[in-house]
Scaffold this motif. Structure first.
Motif, PDB file in Angstrom:
ATOM      1  N   ALA A 100       1.000  -1.102  -0.050  1.00 49.71           N
ATOM      2  CA  ALA A 100       0.076   0.051  -0.176  1.00 49.71           C
ATOM      3  C   ALA A 100       0.833   1.217   0.036  1.00 49.71           C
ATOM      4  CB  ALA A 100      -1.056  -0.208   1.219  1.00 49.71           C
ATOM      5  N   SER A 101       0.440   2.222  -0.598  1.00 45.82           N
ATOM      6  CA  SER A 101       1.260   3.640  -0.588  1.00 45.82           C
ATOM      7  C   SER A 101       0.105   4.785  -0.675  1.00 45.82           C
ATOM      8  CB  SER A 101       2.147   3.744  -1.529  1.00 45.82           C
ATOM      9  OG  SER A 101       1.575   3.724  -3.013  1.00 45.82           O
ATOM     10  N   ARG A 102       0.444   5.893  -0.212  1.00 42.68           N
ATOM     11  CA  ARG A 102      -0.165   7.117  -0.210  1.00 42.68           C
ATOM     12  C   ARG A 102       0.354   7.860  -1.475  1.00 42.68           C
ATOM     13  NH1 ARG A 102      -3.008   6.543   4.321  1.00 42.68           N
ATOM     14  NH2 ARG A 102      -1.822   5.913   6.283  1.00 42.68           N
ATOM     15  N   ALA A 103      -0.763   8.585  -2.184  1.00 47.72           N
ATOM     16  CA  ALA A 103      -0.293   9.284  -3.330  1.00 47.72           C
ATOM     17  C   ALA A 103       0.156  10.361  -2.693  1.00 47.72           C
ATOM     18  CB  ALA A 103      -1.534   9.774  -4.147  1.00 47.72           C
ATOM     19  N   ALA A 104       1.536  11.020  -3.336  1.00 44.87           N
ATOM     20  CA  ALA A 104       2.333  11.968  -2.946  1.00 44.87           C
ATOM     21  C   ALA A 104       1.205  13.369  -3.082  1.00 44.87           C
ATOM     22  CB  ALA A 104       3.668  12.182  -3.574  1.00 44.87           C
ATOM     23  N   ALA A 105       0.540  13.306  -4.264  1.00 43.38           N
ATOM     24  CA  ALA A 105      -0.200  14.248  -4.571  1.00 43.38           C
ATOM     25  C   ALA A 105      -1.609  13.526  -5.003  1.00 43.38           C
ATOM     26  CB  ALA A 105       0.257  15.136  -5.865  1.00 43.38           C
ATOM     27  N   PRO A 106      -2.791  14.386  -4.914  1.00 44.77           N
ATOM     28  CA  PRO A 106      -4.033  13.429  -5.393  1.00 44.77           C
ATOM     29  C   PRO A 106      -3.747  12.768  -6.807  1.00 44.77           C
ATOM     30  CG  PRO A 106      -4.510  15.719  -4.603  1.00 44.77           C
ATOM     31  CD  PRO A 106      -3.038  15.755  -4.608  1.00 44.77           C
ATOM     32  N   ALA A 107      -4.180  11.571  -6.628  1.00 42.43           N
ATOM     33  CA  ALA A 107      -3.933  10.831  -7.917  1.00 42.43           C
ATOM     34  C   ALA A 107      -5.220  11.111  -8.909  1.00 42.43           C
ATOM     35  CB  ALA A 107      -3.809   9.363  -7.620  1.00 42.43           C
ATOM     36  N   CYS A 122      -5.124  -1.074  -7.367  1.00 41.34           N
ATOM     37  CA  CYS A 122      -6.033  -0.638  -6.877  1.00 41.34           C
ATOM     38  C   CYS A 122      -5.751   0.655  -6.575  1.00 41.34           C
ATOM     39  CB  CYS A 122      -6.789  -1.222  -5.848  1.00 41.34           C
ATOM     40  SG  CYS A 122      -6.990  -3.156  -6.309  1.00 41.34           S
ATOM     41  N   HIS A 123      -6.881   1.936  -6.883  1.00 42.20           N
ATOM     42  CA  HIS A 123      -6.260   3.263  -6.435  1.00 42.20           C
ATOM     43  C   HIS A 123      -7.344   3.907  -6.007  1.00 42.20           C
ATOM     44  CE1 HIS A 123      -8.117   4.790 -10.342  1.00 42.20           C
ATOM     45  NE2 HIS A 123      -7.750   3.729 -10.715  1.00 42.20           N
ATOM     46  N   SER A 124      -7.328   4.942  -5.266  1.00 40.77           N
ATOM     47  CA  SER A 124      -8.198   6.128  -4.976  1.00 40.77           C
ATOM     48  C   SER A 124      -7.576   7.410  -5.317  1.00 40.77           C
ATOM     49  CB  SER A 124      -8.733   5.899  -3.533  1.00 40.77           C
ATOM     50  OG  SER A 124      -7.770   6.388  -2.460  1.00 40.77           O
ATOM     51  N   GLU A 125      -8.225   8.469  -5.057  1.00 42.79           N
ATOM     52  CA  GLU A 125      -7.583   9.683  -5.114  1.00 42.79           C
ATOM     53  C   GLU A 125      -6.135   9.960  -4.224  1.00 42.79           C
ATOM     54  OE1 GLU A 125      -8.873  14.197  -3.969  1.00 42.79           O
ATOM     55  OE2 GLU A 125      -9.581  13.576  -5.508  1.00 42.79           O
ATOM     56  N   ARG A 126      -6.445   9.059  -3.129  1.00 40.47           N
ATOM     57  CA  ARG A 126      -5.107   9.253  -2.014  1.00 40.47           C
ATOM     58  C   ARG A 126      -4.415   8.021  -1.885  1.00 40.47           C
ATOM     59  NH1 ARG A 126      -9.506   8.885   1.017  1.00 40.47           N
ATOM     60  NH2 ARG A 126      -9.251   7.841   2.857  1.00 40.47           N
ATOM     61  N   LEU A 127      -4.854   6.775  -2.328  1.00 42.34           N
ATOM     62  CA  LEU A 127      -4.217   5.645  -1.906  1.00 42.34           C
ATOM     63  C   LEU A 127      -3.976   4.696  -3.145  1.00 42.34           C
ATOM     64  CD1 LEU A 127      -6.608   4.491   1.189  1.00 42.34           C
ATOM     65  CD2 LEU A 127      -4.141   5.259   1.285  1.00 42.34           C
ATOM     66  N   PHE A 128      -2.777   3.861  -2.917  1.00 40.38           N
ATOM     67  CA  PHE A 128      -2.678   2.817  -3.904  1.00 40.38           C
ATOM     68  C   PHE A 128      -2.754   1.569  -3.268  1.00 40.38           C
ATOM     69  CE2 PHE A 128      -0.498   6.332  -5.945  1.00 40.38           C
ATOM     70  CZ  PHE A 128      -1.103   6.547  -6.990  1.00 40.38           C
ATOM     71  N   LEU A 129      -3.185   0.421  -3.773  1.00 44.30           N
ATOM     72  CA  LEU A 129      -2.838  -1.014  -3.279  1.00 44.30           C
ATOM     73  C   LEU A 129      -2.542  -1.747  -4.513  1.00 44.30           C
ATOM     74  CD1 LEU A 129      -3.307  -3.034  -0.711  1.00 44.30           C
ATOM     75  CD2 LEU A 129      -5.586  -3.388  -1.843  1.00 44.30           C
ATOM     76  N   PHE A 170     -12.286   2.481   3.407  1.00 43.69           N
ATOM     77  CA  PHE A 170     -11.347   1.830   2.884  1.00 43.69           C
ATOM     78  C   PHE A 170     -10.065   2.244   3.269  1.00 43.69           C
ATOM     79  CE2 PHE A 170      -8.019   0.300   0.003  1.00 43.69           C
ATOM     80  CZ  PHE A 170      -7.854  -1.011   0.300  1.00 43.69           C
ATOM     81  N   ASP A 171      -9.016   1.579   4.382  1.00 40.56           N
ATOM     82  CA  ASP A 171      -7.754   1.910   4.542  1.00 40.56           C
ATOM     83  C   ASP A 171      -6.964   0.648   4.493  1.00 40.56           C
ATOM     84  OD1 ASP A 171      -5.408   2.655   5.575  1.00 40.56           O
ATOM     85  OD2 ASP A 171      -6.184   3.731   7.509  1.00 40.56           O
ATOM     86  N   PRO A 172      -5.989   0.405   3.573  1.00 34.83           N
ATOM     87  CA  PRO A 172      -5.298  -0.796   3.511  1.00 34.83           C
ATOM     88  C   PRO A 172      -4.341  -0.968   4.673  1.00 34.83           C
ATOM     89  CG  PRO A 172      -4.594   0.792   1.745  1.00 34.83           C
ATOM     90  CD  PRO A 172      -5.829   1.340   2.476  1.00 34.83           C
ATOM     91  N   TYR A 173      -3.846   0.274   5.498  1.00 37.51           N
ATOM     92  CA  TYR A 173      -2.855   0.164   6.208  1.00 37.51           C
ATOM     93  C   TYR A 173      -3.545  -0.450   7.553  1.00 37.51           C
ATOM     94  CZ  TYR A 173      -0.373   3.204   3.494  1.00 37.51           C
ATOM     95  OH  TYR A 173       0.676   3.867   2.761  1.00 37.51           O
TER      96      TYR A 173
END
Length: 141
Positions: A8-15, A41-48, A114-117
């Motif tokens: 999982a990662s957070r988008a450094a800027a809105p994706a 898998c992605h959202s505006e602020r997360l990647f999985l 949803f929070d993959p962390y």
């Protein structure tokens, strides 16, 4: 030796769509020659993302992802040796996590957001599998 890696990662800027499309195009161009398959898998602020392939190739790609300025807080959620691929037909499938319904999230999470962390790697993989079965993953190669 084949491995499966989930991070999982957070988008450094809105994706936005352009950022996600650039990541997908790069993946679909570079992953097939390296024998890597998977799903983003992605959202505006997360990647999985789940990656499968040879241990050396997957580890090398993960190292590049950790150094990629589009990602922050890159966290390994699951890593295992596998005898066969689960995502063999996907050079890089993708799904938008912002479109998950609350019922789906609550099957795997204590909270409706949803929070993959906060999820185990097994729960995250089960969620990705459910999304695939529901045809919510796009971009089959």
């Amino acid at each position: 030796m084949l491995v499966r890696l989930l991070y999982a990662s957070r988008a450094a800027a809105p994706a936005d769509n352009a950022t996600v499309n650039a990541i997908l195009q790069q993946s679909r161009r570079h992953n097939p020659p390296a024998g890597i398959t998977g799903v983003l898998c992605h959202s505006e602020r997360l990647f999985l993302q789940v990656l499968e392939g040879g241990r050396e190739q997957v580890n090398r790609l993960y190292a590049r992802i950790m150094a990629d300025p589009r990602h922050s807080d890159v966290t390994l959620l699951h890593y295992e040796e596998i005898s066969e691929r689960r995502y063999a037909g996907w050079t890089m499938g993708q799904t938008n996590l912002d479109k998950l319904n609350t019922g789906t999230v609550l099957r795997y999470s204590a909270l409706p957001e949803f929070d993959p962390y906060t999820l185990s790697g097994d729960s995250s993989l089960a969620l990705i599998d459910e999304l695939m079965k529901a045809a919510a993953v796009l971009g089959r190669a």
